[in-house]
Design an enzyme around this catalytic site. Sequence first.
Site, PDB file in Angstrom:
ATOM      1  CB  VAL A  43      -0.892   0.022   1.264  1.00  0.00           C
ATOM      2  CG1 VAL A  43      -1.501   1.401   1.485  1.00  0.00           C
ATOM      3  CG2 VAL A  43      -1.997  -1.009   1.159  1.00  0.00           C
ATOM      4  CG  ASP A  98      -9.859  13.973   2.960  1.00  0.00           C
ATOM      5  OD1 ASP A  98      -8.787  13.807   3.597  1.00  0.00           O
ATOM      6  OD2 ASP A  98     -10.491  15.032   2.958  1.00  0.00           O
ATOM      7  CG  ASN A 113       4.451   9.454   0.602  1.00  0.00           C
ATOM      8  OD1 ASN A 113       5.512  10.062   0.713  1.00  0.00           O
ATOM      9  ND2 ASN A 113       3.545   9.767  -0.326  1.00  0.00           N
ATOM     10  CE1 TYR A 137       5.706  18.284   6.214  1.00  0.00           C
ATOM     11  CE2 TYR A 137       7.875  19.267   6.520  1.00  0.00           C
ATOM     12  CZ  TYR A 137       7.071  18.308   5.939  1.00  0.00           C
ATOM     13  OH  TYR A 137       7.622  17.359   5.107  1.00  0.00           O
ATOM     14  CE  LYS A 194       6.197  14.878   7.187  1.00  0.00           C
ATOM     15  NZ  LYS A 194       5.685  13.625   6.620  1.00  0.00           N
TER      16      LYS A 194
HETATM   17  N1  LIG Z   1       8.979  17.394  -1.090  1.00  0.00           N
HETATM   18  C1  LIG Z   1       9.817  17.519  -0.074  1.00  0.00           C
HETATM   19  O1  LIG Z   1      10.724  18.372  -0.107  1.00  0.00           O
HETATM   20  C2  LIG Z   1       9.712  16.593   1.115  1.00  0.00           C
HETATM   21  C3  LIG Z   1      10.795  16.562   2.014  1.00  0.00           C
HETATM   22  C4  LIG Z   1      10.716  15.733   3.130  1.00  0.00           C
HETATM   23  C5  LIG Z   1       9.592  14.959   3.338  1.00  0.00           C
HETATM   24  N2  LIG Z   1       8.552  15.013   2.457  1.00  0.00           N
HETATM   25  C6  LIG Z   1       7.367  14.171   2.756  1.00  0.00           C
HETATM   26  O2  LIG Z   1       7.079  13.340   1.659  1.00  0.00           O
HETATM   27  C7  LIG Z   1       5.692  13.007   1.671  1.00  0.00           C
HETATM   28  C8  LIG Z   1       5.147  13.154   0.257  1.00  0.00           C
HETATM   29  O3  LIG Z   1       5.222  14.513  -0.139  1.00  0.00           O
HETATM   30  P1  LIG Z   1       5.615  14.973  -1.607  1.00  0.00           P
HETATM   31  O4  LIG Z   1       6.819  15.799  -1.494  1.00  0.00           O
HETATM   32  O5  LIG Z   1       5.615  13.811  -2.530  1.00  0.00           O
HETATM   33  O6  LIG Z   1       4.427  15.986  -1.915  1.00  0.00           O
HETATM   34  P2  LIG Z   1       3.135  15.894  -2.833  1.00  0.00           P
HETATM   35  O7  LIG Z   1       3.519  15.669  -4.241  1.00  0.00           O
HETATM   36  O8  LIG Z   1       2.337  17.088  -2.483  1.00  0.00           O
HETATM   37  O9  LIG Z   1       2.411  14.575  -2.308  1.00  0.00           O
HETATM   38  C9  LIG Z   1       1.561  14.536  -1.200  1.00  0.00           C
HETATM   39  C10 LIG Z   1       0.649  13.346  -1.368  1.00  0.00           C
HETATM   40  O10 LIG Z   1      -0.202  13.270  -0.218  1.00  0.00           O
HETATM   41  C11 LIG Z   1      -1.541  13.155  -0.671  1.00  0.00           C
HETATM   42  N3  LIG Z   1      -2.487  13.741   0.261  1.00  0.00           N
HETATM   43  C12 LIG Z   1      -2.515  15.030   0.694  1.00  0.00           C
HETATM   44  N4  LIG Z   1      -3.572  15.210   1.497  1.00  0.00           N
HETATM   45  C13 LIG Z   1      -4.216  14.013   1.560  1.00  0.00           C
HETATM   46  C14 LIG Z   1      -5.387  13.564   2.229  1.00  0.00           C
HETATM   47  N5  LIG Z   1      -6.108  14.384   3.011  1.00  0.00           N
HETATM   48  N6  LIG Z   1      -5.790  12.283   2.052  1.00  0.00           N
HETATM   49  C15 LIG Z   1      -5.073  11.452   1.259  1.00  0.00           C
HETATM   50  N7  LIG Z   1      -3.948  11.801   0.620  1.00  0.00           N
HETATM   51  C16 LIG Z   1      -3.530  13.077   0.765  1.00  0.00           C
HETATM   52  C17 LIG Z   1      -1.568  13.895  -2.006  1.00  0.00           C
HETATM   53  O11 LIG Z   1      -2.608  13.400  -2.833  1.00  0.00           O
HETATM   54  P3  LIG Z   1      -4.047  14.092  -3.084  1.00  0.00           P
HETATM   55  O12 LIG Z   1      -3.832  15.563  -3.119  1.00  0.00           O
HETATM   56  O13 LIG Z   1      -4.452  13.490  -4.392  1.00  0.00           O
HETATM   57  O14 LIG Z   1      -4.898  13.628  -1.949  1.00  0.00           O
HETATM   58  C18 LIG Z   1      -0.225  13.478  -2.596  1.00  0.00           C
HETATM   59  O15 LIG Z   1      -0.350  12.232  -3.234  1.00  0.00           O
HETATM   60  C19 LIG Z   1       5.044  13.918   2.702  1.00  0.00           C
HETATM   61  O16 LIG Z   1       4.790  13.207   3.889  1.00  0.00           O
HETATM   62  C20 LIG Z   1       6.102  14.987   2.944  1.00  0.00           C
HETATM   63  O17 LIG Z   1       6.017  15.537   4.231  1.00  0.00           O
HETATM   64  C21 LIG Z   1       8.602  15.810   1.348  1.00  0.00           C
END
Ligand SMILES: NC(=O)c1ccc[n+]([C@@H]2O[C@H](COP(=O)([O-])OP(=O)(O)OC[C@H]3O[C@@H](n4cnc5c(N)ncnc54)[C@H](OP(=O)(O)O)[C@@H]3O)[C@@H](O)[C@H]2O)c1
Length: 286
Positions: free
Chosen positions: A16, A71, A96, A163, A167
């Site tokens: 998953v 959601d 994630n 945030y 984390k």
């Molecule tokens: N990008 C960075 O620099 C970075 C750095 C460190 C850690 N992270 C972590 O990596 C993870 C993924 O982030 P990302 O960078 O890939 O950003 P992203 O492209 O914005 O992805 C976030 C994902 O979470 C989903 N999501 C958001 N709200 C949701 C909800 N209420 N229910 C179900 N799904 C939801 C979004 O899908 P929908 O909008 O379709 O629901 C999307 O698939 C996060 O936990 C983030 O904190 C990111």
Amino acid sequence: MRSLSKLPELYGTWAVVTGASSGIGASFSTYLASLGFSVVLIARRIEKMEAVTAKIRASYPDVSVKVLGIDLSSSTAMQDMALGVESLDIGLVVNNAGVDLVGNFLKFEQAEHDQVMDLNVKAYTHVTHFFGRHMATRSLPKRGGMIMISSMGSSPFPYCSSYSSSKAYVTTLGLCLAEEWKPLNIDVTVIEPGPVETEMLDRSKNYVNVKELGFILMGADEIAQFSMKAFARSEKRFTPGAMNRVMQFVTNLLPGQMKISMIGNMLTKHIKAERIQYRPQTSSEY
Ligand SMILES: NC(=O)c1ccc[n+]([C@@H]2O[C@H](COP(=O)([O-])OP(=O)(O)OC[C@H]3O[C@@H](n4cnc5c(N)ncnc54)[C@H](OP(=O)(O)O)[C@@H]3O)[C@@H](O)[C@H]2O)c1
């Protein structure tokens, strides 16, 4: 290190991925499929997940894909998820889905901080609990696996206060469970990425340009591949990217408050100028 291609044999074929519609989650979904896992994709935007599914089916026709439009912060999320995975023996979870909030803490309304806590803390815990229980009841020799996506920002990061706090929760939860679940044959790896080029980073670019802070941006595909390798090596906590690990090592040598002040000072120099009119909240708004 365990061979990546042997992971579906060890954990079972169904994985998953939450937050699978974009960024790191979409990359994990495709990479897991390339290793032979069938994948359940969970997020809200179904059309985006259909696009990920089409890519997987075109390259890896032997794996199955299931899309669940949920959601995760809604009150019915866990029921919807339970229904969606009912007939599947899930052996690996990439926890994630997450949202960030970059900027001055007071700039945001309480409801916006709630969104961070509802998804990054509450829903995160529920997903972990739900699949943890499922994996704990599987019969040996099948193992269970949980990959918890946290962030380098799990250490105090001013201007990302709620945030960063969420984390810190994810990292602590993952490290505790990595120990607690040893007798249950459930393996946990906490991943703490630095900045990654995804929609999340794109959304915050009007506030802060992380390249100006000296970070090297990584791609979501790299994060998925390095993370799976760390999981295969049974690492408990891993930061993808050599430069990020060097930065972490060096800043960890500083006394705690000095490190936080350094990050804060660095950010105040680089954040886009904003002048906020704080609107006092009235009692009727609570
Ligand atoms: N990008 C960075 O620099 C970075 C750095 C460190 C850690 N992270 C972590 O990596 C993870 C993924 O982030 P990302 O960078 O890939 O950003 P992203 O492209 O914005 O992805 C976030 C994902 O979470 C989903 N999501 C958001 N709200 C949701 C909800 N209420 N229910 C179900 N799904 C939801 C979004 O899908 P929908 O909008 O379709 O629901 C999307 O698939 C996060 O936990 C983030 O904190 C990111």
